[in-house]
Design an enzyme around this catalytic site. Structure first.
Site, PDB file in Angstrom:
ATOM      1  CE1 TYR A 154      -3.683   2.504   0.530  1.00 31.52           C
ATOM      2  CE2 TYR A 154      -2.451   3.270   2.439  1.00 31.52           C
ATOM      3  CZ  TYR A 154      -3.480   3.434   1.531  1.00 31.52           C
ATOM      4  OH  TYR A 154      -4.308   4.535   1.627  1.00 31.52           O
ATOM      5  CG  ASP A 249       5.826   3.757   0.864  1.00 39.10           C
ATOM      6  OD1 ASP A 249       6.096   4.413   1.897  1.00 39.10           O
ATOM      7  OD2 ASP A 249       4.663   3.563   0.462  1.00 39.10           O
ATOM      8  CE  LYS A 277       1.026   5.012   8.279  1.00 40.70           C
ATOM      9  NZ  LYS A 277       1.061   4.223   7.082  1.00 40.70           N
TER      10      LYS A 277
HETATM   11  C1  LIG Z   1       0.405   4.615   5.726  1.00 37.66           C
HETATM   12  C2  LIG Z   1       1.182   4.382   4.497  1.00 37.66           C
HETATM   13  C3  LIG Z   1       1.072   5.216   3.390  1.00 37.66           C
HETATM   14  C4  LIG Z   1       0.053   6.331   3.308  1.00 37.66           C
HETATM   15  O1  LIG Z   1       0.265   7.315   4.253  1.00 37.66           O
HETATM   16  P1  LIG Z   1      -0.962   8.303   4.636  1.00 37.66           P
HETATM   17  O2  LIG Z   1      -0.343   9.279   5.575  1.00 37.66           O
HETATM   18  O3  LIG Z   1      -2.014   7.431   5.242  1.00 37.66           O
HETATM   19  O4  LIG Z   1      -1.414   8.932   3.372  1.00 37.66           O
HETATM   20  C5  LIG Z   1       1.918   5.021   2.323  1.00 37.66           C
HETATM   21  N1  LIG Z   1       2.805   4.024   2.331  1.00 37.66           N
HETATM   22  C6  LIG Z   1       2.942   3.182   3.369  1.00 37.66           C
HETATM   23  C7  LIG Z   1       3.969   2.114   3.340  1.00 37.66           C
HETATM   24  C8  LIG Z   1       2.111   3.321   4.475  1.00 37.66           C
HETATM   25  O5  LIG Z   1       2.225   2.459   5.486  1.00 37.66           O
END
Ligand SMILES: *Cc1c(COP(=O)(O)O)cnc(C)c1O
Length: 438
Positions: A154, A249, A277
């Site tokens: 994701y 990511d 995060k």
């Molecule tokens: C949470 C997450 C996202 C998206 O971040 P948001 O702040 O919710 O838009 C993208 N990549 C990874 C790996 C994530 O865990």
């Protein structure tokens, strides 16, 4: 195996249920992000009143050990004093100026010093914005259009990334959600996680068309799937060989599995990295950064446009700076590892002693318990887990005061605030719940 849902829990959740009923008349599904609605486990979500340290307190006065941590950011524990103080002080100087502040350079320096592959960084407001912008940048840099992502990874909700999990072989992107035009995902190639051969095949098919590979270096949005030895290295080799940009990511893994993220643990240098995060300490922050040569294309230095009214917001920067300063203190990641080990040893012993066909996966301060008899290496194997068993486990853990992510396909997080005694209580709860389910 006993099945249990919220309707049968002995917790008193009346106020949560009232608030959820009201919220459902005002917000789609009663929430502002889908997984919060508890659809993955059935029943209604609990509404939170406040949180402190390792605990969440709901509106009915129940207290839980928090293994969700706002889905990752709260690695220090909730309402951490130095973070509260930093945000309070920043708020007294004004909430937002839309003009540069020194705090942005302070947080940028902390990120750059912690993650050697990052030479320049741009702050945004969410992980979604970070990945979306990093991909635009990779396309601008290479002049190519196609991107490779992995099923079950994701990267936020940008149109081009909402692509249905392919089934092992490369699938030409079919949108995952109505509202995403097929044209938008036509350049998104999706293959199975840990399948380096499939990536090599894509590069052979489109040697001059692939702008980037985007990958979660630990896949933490389908439960928790570790990269198999050599997988990430193969991505590095292939992307270099074919002139594509390698994007890690690390929105989830950054400052979580090590100060320098997963790239520190595997000793690798991606071209671009996305954050979110933890770097916002619980306030909305994302970032992307990497090689100076690539970052120089970002406006206003270069032609790739990307902007944000609230980007680099002073309160968010303050929370991020205070959080990273705590994490940079000596011994923090050793402490997290030691807490993770306590939990691993305890839960693995329970699974062994009680002969539970489940997979416990952990790296650093993140873990997942799959109700599956087979090792989980990609999205297809993750999907074969017993989600009904997970739902029952979830509600019984909640009843014992342990708040887990309400889905088999989410990772659990350990915070520095969790004491060894609380970890032991958690293991005891897992043992009791799994025993009861036999
Ligand atoms: C949470 C997450 C996202 C998206 O971040 P948001 O702040 O919710 O838009 C993208 N990549 C990874 C790996 C994530 O865990």
């Amino acid at each position: 195996m006993s099945q249990q849902s919220s309707a049968e829990t002995s917790l008193s959740l009346a106020r949560s249920h009232e608030l959820f009923a009201e919220a459902q008349t005002l917000l789609p599904g009663g929430v502002n992000s889908p997984v919060r609605a508890f659809r993955g486990v059935g029943g209604a979500p609990i509404f939170i009143d406040r949180a402190e340290g390792s605990y969440l307190y709901d509106v009915d006065g129940n207290r839980y050990l928090d293994y969700v941590q706002s889905w990752g950011p709260m690695i220090l524990g909730h309402s951490y004093p130095s973070v509260v103080q930093a945000v309070t002080e920043a708020s007294q100087r004004g909430f937002s100026f839309g003009a540069p502040t020194q705090a942005e350079s302070v947080l940028a320096r902390l990120v750059i010093e912690s993650v050697p592959s990052v030479e320049m960084v741009r702050f945004v407001n969410s992980g979604t914005e970070a990945t979306m912008s990093a991909l635009r940048l990779a396309r601008a840099y290479t002049g190519r259009s196609k991107i490779i992502k992995f099923s079950g990874c994701y990267h936020g909700h940008a149109d081009m990334l909402l692509v249905q999990a392919g089934s092992g072989v490369a699938t030409m992107g079919l949108p995952d959600s109505p509202g995403v035009p097929a044209e938008t995902t036509a350049n998104t190639l999706s293959v199975a996680y840990n399948d380096g051969d499939a990536v090599a095949e894509l590069f052979r098919t489109y040697p001059n068309e692939i702008a980037a590979i985007i990958v979660e270096p630990v896949a933490a949005n389908m439960g928790l799937v570790l990269p198999q030895p050599g997988f990430l290295e193969r991505l590095r080799t292939l992307s270099s060989q074919y002139g594509a940009v390698l994007i890690f990511d690390e929105v989830m893994t950054g400052f979580r599995v090590a100060l320098g993220g997963m790239q520190e643990r595997v000793g690798m240098t991606p071209d671009l990295t996305c954050f979110g995060k933890i770097i916002g300490g619980g306030l909305p922050v994302g970032a992307y950064g990497g090689r100076r040569e690539i970052m120089q294309l970002v406006a206003p230095l270069g032609p790739m446009y990307q902007a944000g009214t609230l980007s680099g917001n002073p309160l968010a920067m303050a929370a991020g700076i205070a959080t990273l300063n705590e994490l940079r203190q000596p011994g923090q990641y050793e402490r997290l590892e030691q807490k993770g080990q306590l939990l691993s040893e305890g839960i693995e012993r329970v699974l062994y002693d009680q002969k539970i066909p489940a997979q416990f996966v952990r790296i650093g301060a993140m873990f997942c318990l799959y109700f599956s008899a087979e090792p989980v290496t990609n999205y297809a194997s993750a999907r074969r887990s017993d989600t009904a068993h997970f739902a029952s486990y979830f509600w019984q853990m909640l009843e014992r005061g342990i708040y887990l992510p309400p889905s088999q396909f989410e990772a659990c997080f350990i915070s520095l605030a969790l004491t060894n005694a609380q970890l032991a209580d958690t293991v005891a709860a897992v043992s009791a719940v799994l025993k009861k389910q036999d």
